[in-house]
Enzyme design. Sequence first.
Site, short mmCIF file in Angstrom:
data_model
loop_
_atom_site.label_atom_id
_atom_site.label_comp_id
_atom_site.label_asym_id
_atom_site.label_seq_id
_atom_site.Cartn_x
_atom_site.Cartn_y
_atom_site.Cartn_z
N HIS A 1 52.42 43.10 30.56
CA HIS A 1 51.05 43.19 30.05
C HIS A 1 51.08 43.18 28.52
O HIS A 1 51.97 43.78 27.90
CB HIS A 1 50.38 44.47 30.56
N GLU B 1 46.29 35.89 31.18
CA GLU B 1 45.39 36.83 30.52
C GLU B 1 45.46 36.61 29.01
O GLU B 1 46.32 37.19 28.32
CB GLU B 1 45.81 38.26 30.89
P1 13P Z 1 39.49 43.96 30.40
O1 13P Z 1 38.96 43.62 31.76
O2 13P Z 1 39.06 45.27 29.87
O3 13P Z 1 39.27 42.84 29.44
O4 13P Z 1 41.06 44.12 30.54
C1 13P Z 1 41.80 43.09 31.04
C2 13P Z 1 43.17 43.58 31.23
O5 13P Z 1 43.88 43.83 30.27
C3 13P Z 1 43.61 43.78 32.62
O6 13P Z 1 44.97 44.00 32.68
#
Ligand code: 13P
Length: 258
Positions: A94, A170
């Site tokens: 992450h 992400e």
């Molecule tokens: P948000 O949904 O707060 O943007 O976070 C995304 C995230 O980092 C999930 O791991």
Amino acid sequence: MNKLIVFNFKMAPASFTEVKEVFHIFKRFSQKVKPNKIIIVPPYVYLAEASNIFEKECSLGAQDVFWFNRNSATGEISPKMLKSLGVEYVIVGHSERRKYFNETDEIINSKIKACLSNDLTPILCIGEKNRKEGDSSLSFRIKKILFEQLNYALRGVILENSSDLIITYEPVWAISANQPKELEDPEEIQKTISLIRFWLARRFSEKIAKNMRILYGGSVNSQNIIPFLSLKEINGVLVGRVSTNKIELTKLLKKLIK
Ligand code: 13P
């Protein structure tokens, strides 16, 4: 829709009382959102409670793991400990761990291998930090970042099945966005996911590339979850801050009920 909805609680909520209320919301909705599948990923300290509360209706994930099962690693949690609580998934790589804990590609690679050899499914997060003027998901710069992250994280990894690993695209700039312009365009996400499948086909096989679950994460909320999930290429989403906001979470889960 048969999609995977992963709820990363991050470092929230602040108390045991509150987390029990959040779990209660999941308990209320998790059967109703089927065939979509819910994975909840609370902080370590709440995993035992989650494991008591949920039977089969929600799967459990952890936000991190140590890469060995040995006992001289103060402060860490081993793959075996997670398994003993019924955890099936672990978020690895992450961007917040890469940023605040200097998690290197080497560490991420070790964690992926530790998950696989302990029968835990890693949810590998990749994504670029920012977009420069003129960048698109198919720009050379973005491709290079994503392919390098994949190369390092999966170095030496052998996959037997496409279900052994989940990848989440992400983009860091789209996490917890407050402006609509900070949100990623669904069309662009689809192109990026196709790119990841292209990489998987070359590194593993066409079959793995076609069947691996690839999710999107970055400011998913009750308003945009259905448009994201309607995209064929996206196998699910990784939700962050909405996961522990009781009002927003209820709204989002209601959207998933047919
Ligand atoms: P948000 O949904 O707060 O943007 O976070 C995304 C995230 O980092 C999930 O791991």
